[in-house]
Design an enzyme around this catalytic site. Sequence first.
Site, PDB file in Angstrom:
ATOM      1  N   ASP A   1     -41.569 -26.974  17.868  1.00  0.00           N
ATOM      2  CA  ASP A   1     -41.434 -25.718  17.129  1.00  0.00           C
ATOM      3  C   ASP A   1     -39.995 -25.236  17.314  1.00  0.00           C
ATOM      4  OD1 ASP A   1     -41.637 -22.844  16.422  1.00  0.00           O
ATOM      5  OD2 ASP A   1     -43.786 -23.205  16.413  1.00  0.00           O
ATOM      6  N   ILE A   2     -39.319 -24.911  16.208  1.00  0.00           N
ATOM      7  CA  ILE A   2     -37.907 -24.518  16.318  1.00  0.00           C
ATOM      8  C   ILE A   2     -37.746 -23.075  16.820  1.00  0.00           C
ATOM      9  CG2 ILE A   2     -36.947 -26.194  14.689  1.00  0.00           C
ATOM     10  CD1 ILE A   2     -36.975 -23.971  12.554  1.00  0.00           C
TER      11      ILE A   2
ATOM     12  N   ASN B   1     -55.840 -20.053  11.268  1.00  0.00           N
ATOM     13  CA  ASN B   1     -56.438 -20.444   9.981  1.00  0.00           C
ATOM     14  C   ASN B   1     -56.403 -19.299   8.980  1.00  0.00           C
ATOM     15  OD1 ASN B   1     -57.650 -23.206  10.801  1.00  0.00           O
ATOM     16  ND2 ASN B   1     -58.136 -21.814  12.456  1.00  0.00           N
TER      17      ASN B   1
ATOM     18  N   GLY C   1     -53.753 -15.429  11.233  1.00  0.00           N
ATOM     19  CA  GLY C   1     -52.449 -15.547  11.884  1.00  0.00           C
ATOM     20  C   GLY C   1     -51.627 -16.742  11.410  1.00  0.00           C
TER      21      GLY C   1
ATOM     22  N   HIS D   1     -51.952 -27.262  11.737  1.00  0.00           N
ATOM     23  CA  HIS D   1     -51.178 -27.615  12.924  1.00  0.00           C
ATOM     24  C   HIS D   1     -51.767 -26.943  14.150  1.00  0.00           C
ATOM     25  CE1 HIS D   1     -49.283 -24.065  11.096  1.00  0.00           C
ATOM     26  NE2 HIS D   1     -49.005 -23.673  12.326  1.00  0.00           N
TER      27      HIS D   1
ATOM     28  N   HIS E   1     -50.711 -25.729  18.021  1.00  0.00           N
ATOM     29  CA  HIS E   1     -49.597 -25.406  18.923  1.00  0.00           C
ATOM     30  C   HIS E   1     -49.946 -25.849  20.342  1.00  0.00           C
ATOM     31  CE1 HIS E   1     -47.549 -22.311  16.264  1.00  0.00           C
ATOM     32  NE2 HIS E   1     -48.746 -22.352  15.691  1.00  0.00           N
TER      33      HIS E   1
HETATM   34  P1  AMP Z   1     -48.354 -20.497  12.289  1.00  0.00           P
HETATM   35  O1  AMP Z   1     -48.615 -20.956  10.876  1.00  0.00           O
HETATM   36  O2  AMP Z   1     -48.683 -19.052  12.517  1.00  0.00           O
HETATM   37  O3  AMP Z   1     -48.986 -21.386  13.311  1.00  0.00           O
HETATM   38  O4  AMP Z   1     -46.784 -20.531  12.532  1.00  0.00           O
HETATM   39  C1  AMP Z   1     -45.941 -21.553  12.080  1.00  0.00           C
HETATM   40  C2  AMP Z   1     -45.055 -22.049  13.202  1.00  0.00           C
HETATM   41  O5  AMP Z   1     -44.149 -22.978  12.640  1.00  0.00           O
HETATM   42  C3  AMP Z   1     -44.211 -20.983  13.913  1.00  0.00           C
HETATM   43  O6  AMP Z   1     -44.432 -21.076  15.313  1.00  0.00           O
HETATM   44  C4  AMP Z   1     -42.770 -21.341  13.545  1.00  0.00           C
HETATM   45  O7  AMP Z   1     -41.864 -21.077  14.595  1.00  0.00           O
HETATM   46  C5  AMP Z   1     -42.878 -22.824  13.243  1.00  0.00           C
HETATM   47  N1  AMP Z   1     -41.905 -23.366  12.301  1.00  0.00           N
HETATM   48  C6  AMP Z   1     -41.529 -22.843  11.110  1.00  0.00           C
HETATM   49  N2  AMP Z   1     -40.649 -23.647  10.487  1.00  0.00           N
HETATM   50  C7  AMP Z   1     -40.480 -24.731  11.301  1.00  0.00           C
HETATM   51  C8  AMP Z   1     -39.708 -25.934  11.223  1.00  0.00           C
HETATM   52  N3  AMP Z   1     -38.903 -26.192  10.174  1.00  0.00           N
HETATM   53  N4  AMP Z   1     -39.767 -26.819  12.251  1.00  0.00           N
HETATM   54  C9  AMP Z   1     -40.558 -26.561  13.322  1.00  0.00           C
HETATM   55  N5  AMP Z   1     -41.316 -25.454  13.460  1.00  0.00           N
HETATM   56  C10 AMP Z   1     -41.274 -24.547  12.469  1.00  0.00           C
END
Ligand code: AMP
Length: 142
Positions: free
Chosen positions: A34-35, A91, A96, A103, A105
């Site tokens: 995660d960036i 979801n 959230g 994905h 985490h």
């Molecule tokens: P969520 O959909 O709430 O699980 O959040 C999306 C996650 O993706 C967040 O933690 C962001 O920091 C992460 N994110 C967004 N863009 C990127 C990317 N290009 N590469 C890696 N992580 C990302």
Amino acid sequence: MPDYDPNNIFAKILRGELPSYKVYEDDKALAFLDIMPRSPGHTLVLPKAAARNILDASPDDLAHVFKVAKMVAQGAMKAFEADGITVQQFNEGAGGQVVFHLHVHIIPRKAGSPMKPPASEKEKPDVLAENAKKLAAAIAAG
Ligand code: AMP
């Protein structure tokens, strides 16, 4: 629930149209950092198959993602000398979710060290590159 959008940012990463800090890949899943990590080594595990979240994913893809999530968690315990792992999975917007490709985490935790708030700070590229290298090596070592 809306249909899967093939132009979401993770779909672009899966197609190789955008870069990522990859830590693991097989024929059915991809894991990358995660960036905007909530702790060092914060990783996302995705199925390669199109699915918005657990609500439309196939049970087999979901099971495989969690197999990979376990491998990543075990690697992260070693690579980041973690004391524990927080697993999060969101979801739909009300749940959230921000990016609509399924994905999970994997967030390495140190005792007494709180997670940063979500999306609070973009990590430096050299730190992400180094953490990805360390974690990929720990996962490969089993
Ligand atoms: P969520 O959909 O709430 O699980 O959040 C999306 C996650 O993706 C967040 O933690 C962001 O920091 C992460 N994110 C967004 N863009 C990127 C990317 N290009 N590469 C890696 N992580 C990302």
